[in-house]
Scaffold this motif. Structure first.
Motif, PDB file in Angstrom:
ATOM      1  N   THR A 120      23.435  36.194   8.140  1.00 55.27           N
ATOM      2  CA  THR A 120      24.009  34.990   7.523  1.00 55.27           C
ATOM      3  C   THR A 120      24.720  35.297   6.210  1.00 55.27           C
ATOM      4  N   GLN A 139      21.548  24.020   6.557  1.00 55.88           N
ATOM      5  CA  GLN A 139      21.214  23.515   7.888  1.00 55.88           C
ATOM      6  C   GLN A 139      20.149  24.368   8.573  1.00 55.88           C
ATOM      7  N   ASP A 165      26.378  25.323   2.222  1.00 55.58           N
ATOM      8  CA  ASP A 165      26.267  24.151   3.090  1.00 55.58           C
ATOM      9  C   ASP A 165      25.756  24.536   4.480  1.00 55.58           C
ATOM     10  N   ALA A 166      26.269  25.653   5.004  1.00 56.80           N
ATOM     11  CA  ALA A 166      25.834  26.103   6.327  1.00 56.80           C
ATOM     12  C   ALA A 166      24.404  26.619   6.282  1.00 56.80           C
ATOM     13  N   LEU A 224      27.847  33.255   5.212  1.00 56.24           N
ATOM     14  CA  LEU A 224      27.816  31.796   5.260  1.00 56.24           C
ATOM     15  C   LEU A 224      27.753  31.175   3.867  1.00 56.24           C
TER      16      LEU A 224
END
Length: 201
Positions: free
Chosen positions: A174, A184, A180-181, A177
């Motif tokens: 990740t 989640q 915001d992503a 990323l």
């Protein structure tokens, strides 16, 4: 640290009164139990935990904030605008490959509402409160979390004086990323320690 349960006295009596009032209002047609369940679910699993997810994602992406969170989580979290009932004193505990953190309140249901929303029913249940301490690995397994044998499990007993926020490990792959992503991928349960970040609900 000893529990101070002054603000949790007669918890069972209060719960019984709330349930009786809810039934009375429903019987009189003044509330729709299904609509109430939707509202409670929204605050329990969506709105409240999103605050904590923002804290976690920032800790993953901002080393200075991560350090501040380790040193004084209460101030760091309050500086993000997340303060309120049961959020007065918070310690952040970080999961690592060597240590997995699990939060419980063994005598009542102390819980950091300001970052996690309403506590789930199972968090307040007697079996969870007892077994999270006596057999944490088995409890985690029931939540679908299987850890390597060499990973130690540290159980934190939340109290009226101090509540805990688990900072789960950032999922692999990740790195590119944005916050915001990443948010989640952070669930309420992962911030209690009964899930891993990125686990499917």
């Amino acid at each position: 640290m000893p529990h101070d349960h002054d603000d949790h006295s007669h918890l069972d009596d209060e719960t019984a009164r709330v349930m009786a009032l809810e039934k009375l209002l429903a019987d009189k047609g003044l509330i729709d139990p299904a609509a109430l369940d939707v509202v409670l679910d929204t605050y329990e699993t969506k709105v409240g935990p999103r605050n904590g997810a923002k804290v976690v994602a920032r800790a993953w992406t901002d080393p200075e904030f991560a350090q501040a969170l380790k040193e004084d989580a209460t101030t760091a979290i309050h500086d993000m605008g997340f303060a309120g009932r049961q959020g007065e004193h918070i310690t952040a505990v970080y999961n690592t490959p060597d240590t997995h953190n699990l939060v419980v309140c063994t005598l009542c249901s102390c819980y950091p509402w300001s970052v996690l929303g309403l506590p789930p029913t199972w968090y307040k249940s007697t079996p969870y409160r007892a077994r999270a301490v006596s057999e944490p690995r088995a409890v985690l397994g029931e939540f679908g979390v299987t850890l390597p044998d060499e990973t130690a499990i540290r159980v934190w007993d939340s109290t009226a004086e101090m509540r805990y926020l688990v900072i789960p490990m950032r999922p692999a792959g990740t790195e590119g990323l944005e916050a915001d992503a990443l948010e989640q991928m952070v669930s309420r349960d992962s911030m209690i320690g009964t899930a891993l970040a990125g686990m499917s609900a």
